[in-house]
Design an enzyme around this catalytic site. Structure first.
Site, PDB file in Angstrom:
ATOM      1  N   TYR A 193      -2.961  10.231  -7.702  1.00 31.22           N
ATOM      2  CA  TYR A 193      -3.910  10.807  -6.747  1.00 31.22           C
ATOM      3  C   TYR A 193      -4.329  12.214  -7.144  1.00 31.22           C
ATOM      4  O   TYR A 193      -5.466  12.622  -6.886  1.00 31.22           O
ATOM      5  CB  TYR A 193      -3.314  10.745  -5.340  1.00 31.22           C
TER       6      TYR A 193
ATOM      7  N   GLU B  64      -6.412  -7.239 -12.848  1.00 31.14           N
ATOM      8  CA  GLU B  64      -6.661  -7.392 -11.417  1.00 31.14           C
ATOM      9  C   GLU B  64      -8.154  -7.465 -11.127  1.00 31.14           C
ATOM     10  O   GLU B  64      -8.603  -7.219 -10.008  1.00 31.14           O
ATOM     11  CB  GLU B  64      -5.968  -6.280 -10.628  1.00 31.14           C
TER      12      GLU B  64
ATOM     13  N   TYR C 201       0.827  -1.206   0.000  1.00 27.08           N
ATOM     14  CA  TYR C 201       0.000   0.000   0.000  1.00 27.08           C
ATOM     15  C   TYR C 201       0.860   1.255   0.000  1.00 27.08           C
ATOM     16  O   TYR C 201       0.571   2.229  -0.696  1.00 27.08           O
ATOM     17  CB  TYR C 201      -0.907   0.020   1.244  1.00 27.08           C
TER      18      TYR C 201
ATOM     19  N   PHE D 279       2.261   2.190  -3.436  1.00 26.88           N
ATOM     20  CA  PHE D 279       1.235   2.758  -4.307  1.00 26.88           C
ATOM     21  C   PHE D 279       0.870   4.183  -3.897  1.00 26.88           C
ATOM     22  O   PHE D 279       0.590   5.033  -4.743  1.00 26.88           O
ATOM     23  CB  PHE D 279      -0.023   1.885  -4.277  1.00 26.88           C
TER      24      PHE D 279
ATOM     25  N   GLU E 258      -9.715   2.090  -7.530  1.00 28.49           N
ATOM     26  CA  GLU E 258      -8.374   1.978  -8.115  1.00 28.49           C
ATOM     27  C   GLU E 258      -8.051   0.491  -8.138  1.00 28.49           C
ATOM     28  O   GLU E 258      -7.307  -0.025  -7.311  1.00 28.49           O
ATOM     29  CB  GLU E 258      -7.367   2.770  -7.287  1.00 28.49           C
TER      30      GLU E 258
ATOM     31  N   GLU F 200     -13.887  -1.855   2.089  1.00 34.02           N
ATOM     32  CA  GLU F 200     -12.605  -2.571   2.069  1.00 34.02           C
ATOM     33  C   GLU F 200     -12.768  -3.940   2.728  1.00 34.02           C
ATOM     34  O   GLU F 200     -13.363  -4.049   3.804  1.00 34.02           O
ATOM     35  CB  GLU F 200     -11.539  -1.761   2.802  1.00 34.02           C
TER      36      GLU F 200
END
Length: 686
Positions: free
Chosen positions: A376, A487, A366, A369, A478, A434
């Site tokens: 962003y 993905e 994380y 990224f 994303e 999430e």
């Protein structure tokens, strides 16, 4: 130091250096701005400096020459392994006799005399093992001609090569430098190298010295039949089993080949550039410099993290050390962008694609990224544009917009949505969805400390959301991979589409994958190195890899493959499309001669309005480094000529538990369908 710096003949040292055609020595000095200095007494070991070595071609004391070279800043030296007296001369060399029997007799008498003398130099005995390993690249005798048409010379050359390679392994050399014969007659050389590496566990790497060009090659990509690259390619095909042990020591020529030929060398495993001192001009201050064209060439090759070898007699009064200092100065001037700096250490390294649905990402992933500045900024601007377009100014105070961040991770997109809401002057509420329990802990903490009354955390898989959980006006996700959909963004968003309100929008709105035929000996070598005794041999040749492509070239421009839009244009009542399976057949026209090792995959995405993201080589978003290309390898390298048709079929297959790609080369030759039925690689849905 008696070496390339001092013991050449006076005539050689007096040779005038002719200015290059494109610019004079003075111009090269002005353009480079080099005025000497930056002297270092230590060679190599610093990532900020080029690793520069010197060829000690004329050195009576190799130990002393090695120490002096190191004191002058050279990281390593190239030393001949055997004594020059071991040269076996041809009949022409010993007088040009016409009688073959007399030539053979003279040759055998010479060999008998040589067998009474030690093959190696006596000063080898005073160089310790650590110095051999750390500071020396061995030079195989230049007289060796393993593919000579004269049988006696061929047999003696093969015997001498075995002896020298055995000595190199015995003293612990890491690499040896061997000349590639002109014309590409290398079948016996290849066989000898294969036999040696099969028998010797600690065989050194072979740096094959090849001239960059034998003659001028056209810029249109049409490669002449006597091109040295073809000689190198032939050796590689014959030595397929030891490709990992072969590298190129590319000798830079005064007349450089065209861009197509240079680009092709950039796709080969070039381990070193060999720079003759005759290439260097003299600037106004008396220091050695290179022409503008040669400077530009070195800048291109510096990104391969290679070595530089200085060879030839010293042609400048300032001293031999200034060649090395100039190379280091030139290296320090190379331009590096954020993408290159973030990808450092991952050049041409194979990485398995992420499986975000099957695996929970770690905090370090994380964090990498979240360091991407462009991504962003782009998402923030896309959300701002969507809010302004969705809510007129007259309703800015009264209307509340619901944003669902799907796959919120540790919350960077949540933060950007809140900033976009403030910048647009619109009222928003954010739901952070999430499934990763560890990331949810971070979201809950940030919700309490940073986003009170603004963010609701939903700890669930987005595909398990119910319409009663939320009705969002904007989806923000994303979920893109290097190939766009790899993905499983389509499957994830389709599973949550019933929670998007009528008239709602998705960010990104669409994304398209692209594919291009690729030449990269380095990547193919890395693929063939993969081993797992519990898996079939073909597994790793049928697995896509995320690769920071550096040592590679595209044989033709990328073409679009699969496009996905959200919401789907032909969706059913639940917002899902009929199928996410795809098939396409693409035909390219090779723009240059090379070797097809696989296909490089890219994507571009329209986030919203005028905001987009792309990793296409010709349209790469600035400072975007979250994605490297996705490489689809082939079972076998396929030679292609400029103008050849390259046709590939690509499938995207969906089952109840997984998604996978299948691909097949249809032209210029037909290869089996790779990854048929997902036998080697799948992307798991659960």
């Amino acid at each position: 130091m008696e070496s390339a710096s001092g013991s050449a003949t006076a005539a050689a040292e007096a040779v005038a250096v002719e200015p290059a055609k494109e610019d004079s020595a003075a111009d090269a000095g002005k353009s480079s701005g080099y005025s000497g200095g930056n002297r270092s007494k230590r060679g190599g070991g610093n990532s900020g400096r080029a690793l520069c070595g010197i060829d000690l071609a004329f050195c009576s004391d190799q130990k002393a020459g090695m120490l002096e070279a190191h004191s002058l800043g050279y990281a390593f030296v190239c030393l001949p392994l055997f004594h020059p007296r071991n040269v076996v001369r041809t009949g022409a060399d010993v007088g040009g006799h016409a009688d073959q029997e007399e030539e053979e007799g003279q040759r055998h008498r010479q060999l008998d005399q040589l067998r009474l003398l030690p093959a190696t130099r006596p000063d080898h005995l005073v160089i310790d093992s650590e110095d051999w390993t750390r500071f020396v690249v061995g030079k195989i005798s230049a007289w060796i001609r393993c593919d000579s048409s004269w049988e006696a010379e061929r047999l003696q050359s093969l015997a001498a090569l075995r002896q020298e390679l055995s000595w190199a392994a015995h003293i612990g050399l890491v690499a040896c430098l061997i000349d590639l014969p002109d014309g590409g007659r290398v079948s016996n050389l290849a066989r000898a190298l294969l036999a040696f590496h099969r028998a010797e566990r600690s065989a050194p790497l072979m740096w094959v010295r090849v001239p960059m060009a034998a003659e001028q090659v056209g810029d249109d990509g049409d490669i002449a039949s006597n091109d040295p690259w073809l000689w190198w390619h032939r050796l590689c095909r014959l030595c397929d089993l030891i490709l990992g042990q072969l590298g190129v020591a590319l000798e830079v020529t005064a007349d450089l080949p065209g861009p197509a030929a240079v680009q092709r060398w950039l796709a080969e495993p070039v381990k070193a550039l060999v720079l003759p001192t005759s290439l260097f001009l003299t600037n106004q201050s008396g220091y050695p410099v290179l022409s503008k064209a040669h400077q530009a060439l070195l800048m291109k090759f510096f990104r391969l993290q290679l070595q530089v070898i200085i060879t030839g007699s010293c042609r400048h009064d300032k001293g031999i050390e200034y060649y090395q200092q100039y190379i280091n100065w030139l290296y320090s001037r190379r331009s590096t962008d954020l993408y290159s700096s973030q990808g450092k250490g991952y050049e041409d390294t194979l990485q398995d694609p992420l499986q975000p649905l099957a695996d929970n990402l770690h905090s370090a992933t994380y964090q990498v990224f979240e360091m991407d500045p462009y991504k962003y900024r782009a998402y923030r601007e896309a959300v701002r544009q969507a809010l302004v377009e969705m809510v007129p100014d007259s309703e800015a105070e009264s209307r509340l917009i619901t944003i669902a961040v799907l796959g919120a991770g540790r919350g960077p997109l949540v933060q950007e949505c809140l900033i976009a809401g403030r910048q647009s002057g619109r009222r928003i509420r954010v739901f952070a969805v999430e499934k990763n329990g560890n990331a949810v802990n971070t979201l809950l903490n940030r919700s309490l400390s940073e986003w009170p009354d603004s963010v609701v955390v939903l700890p669930t898989d987005m595909r398990q959301l119910k319409p009663t959980d939320l009705q969002a006006d904007i989806f923000v996700s994303e979920l893109l991979g290097s190939f766009g959909d790899n993905e499983l963004s389509p499957e994830c968003l389709d599973g949550a589409m019933h929670c998007l309100a009528e008239g709602g929008v998705s960010i990104p709105m669409s994304y398209t994958s692209y594919l291009a035929p690729m030449h990269s000996s380095t990547v193919y070598k890395e693929v063939t190195r993969q081993r797992d005794p519990e898996k079939p041999y073909y597994t790793f040749l049928e697995t896509p890899y995320v690769v920071n492509l550096v040592n590679s070239e595209l044989l033709a421009p990328p073409q679009p493959v699969f496009t996905f839009r959200h919401p789907a244009e032909s969706a059913g009542p639940d917002g899902r499309p009929a199928s996410n399976e795809r098939y396409i057949e693409l035909t390219y026209r090779a723009e240059r001669t090379g070797v097809l090792h696989g296909f490089a995959g890219y994507f571009d995405s329209r986030l919203y309005g005028s905001v987009s993201m792309s990793i296409l080589p010709e349209d790469h978003s600035p400072d975007l480094f979250s994605w490297f290309p996705l490489v689809f390898p082939l079972h076998y390298p396929v030679p292609v000529k400029c103008g050849d048709a390259i046709t590939v079929a690509m499938w995207r297959v969906v089952s109840a538990t997984a998604v996978w790609y299948e691909w097949a080369l249809l032209a210029p030759v037909v290869l089996p369908i790779h990854n048929a039925g997902g036998r080697s690689f799948t992307i798991n849905l659960y």
